[in-house]
Write an enzyme that holds these catalytic residues in place. Structure first.
Site, mmCIF file in Angstrom:
data_model
loop_
_atom_site.group_PDB
_atom_site.id
_atom_site.type_symbol
_atom_site.label_atom_id
_atom_site.label_comp_id
_atom_site.label_asym_id
_atom_site.label_seq_id
_atom_site.Cartn_x
_atom_site.Cartn_y
_atom_site.Cartn_z
ATOM 1 N N GLN A 211 -0.192 9.498 8.301
ATOM 2 C CA GLN A 211 -0.500 8.535 9.358
ATOM 3 C C GLN A 211 0.668 8.399 10.322
ATOM 4 O O GLN A 211 0.474 8.332 11.539
ATOM 5 C CB GLN A 211 -0.852 7.173 8.753
ATOM 6 C CG GLN A 211 -2.203 7.121 8.071
ATOM 7 C CD GLN A 211 -2.504 5.756 7.498
ATOM 8 O OE1 GLN A 211 -1.665 4.847 7.516
ATOM 9 N NE2 GLN A 211 -3.705 5.583 6.960
ATOM 10 N N TYR B 100 6.394 -9.900 4.434
ATOM 11 C CA TYR B 100 5.698 -8.661 4.078
ATOM 12 C C TYR B 100 5.920 -8.351 2.596
ATOM 13 O O TYR B 100 7.040 -8.062 2.162
ATOM 14 C CB TYR B 100 6.188 -7.486 4.923
ATOM 15 C CG TYR B 100 5.861 -7.570 6.402
ATOM 16 C CD1 TYR B 100 4.925 -8.477 6.888
ATOM 17 C CD2 TYR B 100 6.487 -6.736 7.317
ATOM 18 C CE1 TYR B 100 4.635 -8.554 8.235
ATOM 19 C CE2 TYR B 100 6.191 -6.795 8.671
ATOM 20 C CZ TYR B 100 5.284 -7.722 9.128
ATOM 21 O OH TYR B 100 4.987 -7.799 10.468
ATOM 22 N N GLY C 186 2.526 1.172 12.392
ATOM 23 C CA GLY C 186 2.672 0.721 11.009
ATOM 24 C C GLY C 186 1.881 1.580 10.044
ATOM 25 O O GLY C 186 0.768 1.220 9.666
ATOM 26 N N ALA D 115 -5.525 -1.445 16.729
ATOM 27 C CA ALA D 115 -6.423 -2.555 16.405
ATOM 28 C C ALA D 115 -6.753 -2.613 14.916
ATOM 29 O O ALA D 115 -7.906 -2.644 14.518
ATOM 30 C CB ALA D 115 -7.697 -2.466 17.237
ATOM 31 N N GLN E 103 0.813 -1.212 0.000
ATOM 32 C CA GLN E 103 0.000 0.000 0.000
ATOM 33 C C GLN E 103 0.855 1.274 0.000
ATOM 34 O O GLN E 103 0.344 2.365 -0.260
ATOM 35 C CB GLN E 103 -0.919 0.010 1.225
ATOM 36 C CG GLN E 103 -1.889 -1.157 1.269
ATOM 37 C CD GLN E 103 -2.885 -1.132 0.131
ATOM 38 O OE1 GLN E 103 -3.517 -0.115 -0.125
ATOM 39 N NE2 GLN E 103 -3.013 -2.253 -0.567
#
Length: 342
Positions: A293, A59, A287, A213, A32
């Protein structure tokens, strides 16, 4: 959003390693997150004083390791570099789990992708039922003695298996694990029952992943509503569907969002601060998919939880329990009862 003036550092268990309170998780790199955005994230983290970075062979099938290796190479020794092995890399036999032949072969492949001569921390990525532990321990010992890895750790292991590995390493007169990486957040408090106490007893650092989460603790998923197509749930991600995309978790996230905003932080920052407030935790893995973010995690370091905050969360999710009574992750089924009928 400005980074804190000073990064916080904590001792990794009883080892002599000092790691930043935030560990940069790179699971999204090569999937992504493209190379340009990954470069911006790593550069920002480095400038903010982050010295801990986490990846894995599985990954994006090695692409994350390759990207991380290129990006940290100019400042390699500023970083505590962690990667993992164990999950299957193909459908062929012996290209996953912990046979000696696969571990030695895959560490060499990771070193090539990471463009380095050593890995600072190598995790066993997950436990496998019935797996003999002596073979991977002897392989880890050889990897340490050969200078390929400096330390080793565990991810997604139950408490009794952690203890078995600690005692097994002592019997072999080899270094024990320095770190454990569990799935731990305020919607999943199950590691408080045995995993965290086992780590505390044995002096193992705890570095939880997914403090928000898998995105539920951003508050972006509304109960009863379809998730946005570009979100993790909207993309049909298997693990969020198996774990936190549950009605109880979504409702609790909405309850906590207003509380966090009243405190002047986002829900994600509040949730990350809650994990860091546990004195058994050495660092927490953030992450990000985007630079925005990543930047949004940093203010969590300046958020101090109060007794009222802790009481609120305890009232929503009881210590040692998941948000949904009776929930258990299907990827790690319970095996504590066997009957003649089973």
């Amino acid at each position: 959003m400005a980074a804190p003036t000073l990064m916080q550092y904590r001792r990794l268990g009883t080892s002599n390693l000092q790691v930043s309170a935030l560990c940069l998780g790179t699971m999204m790199f090569g999937d992504q997150t493209d190379a340009a955005e990954a470069g911006r994230i790593v550069a920002h983290a480095h400038a903010a004083g982050v010295n801990f970075i986490d990846t894995a062979d599985v990954y994006t099938h090695g692409a994350s390791e390759s990207m991380v290796g290129t990006l940290i190479r100019p400042h390699r020794h500023d970083w505590v570099l962690a990667t993992k092995l164990g999950n299957a890399m193909s459908k062929r036999p012996n290209e996953g789990h912990y046979s000696r032949i696969w571990m030695l072969r895959q560490v060499e492949a990771s070193l090539q992708r990471l463009q380095t001569d050593h890995i600072d921390i190598l995790y066993l990525h997950r436990d496998f039922p019935g797996m003999d532990l002596e073979e991977p321990l002897r392989a880890l010992d050889d990897l340490v003695r050969g200078g390929k890895i400096r330390h080793w750790g565990l991810s997604n292991f139950r408490g009794w298996r952690i203890a078995e590995l600690v005692h097994g390493a002592a019997r072999l007169n080899m270094p024990g694990p320095v770190v454990c990486q569990p799935y731990y957040n305020l919607l999943n408090r199950m590691p408080e029952v045995e995993i965290l106490p086992a780590c505390d007893h044995h002096g193992i650092g705890v570095v939880p992943y997914s403090p928000i989460a898998r995105g539920v603790l951003t508050g972006k998923y509304l109960p009863g509503a379809q998730p946005e197509p570009g979100s993790r749930a909207g993309r049909g991600d298997k693990r969020i569907a198996e774990t936190e995309f549950r009605a109880e978790s979504l409702a609790i996230a909405q309850q906590l969002q207003g509380h966090a905003e009243a405190r002047g932080v986002t829900l994600a920052q509040f949730a990350t601060a809650w994990v860091l407030a546990n004195r058994m935790v050495s660092s927490v893995i953030a992450g990000p998919r985007t630079l925005a973010q990543w930047e949004s995690y940093l203010p969590a370091l300046d958020c101090s939880l109060t007794a009222e905050d802790e009481a609120l969360i305890d009232g929503l999710v009881a210590p040692g329990h998941p948000s949904t009574p009776g929930f258990n992750d299907p990827a790690y089924p319970l095996v504590g009862r066997r009957t003649k009928a089973g």
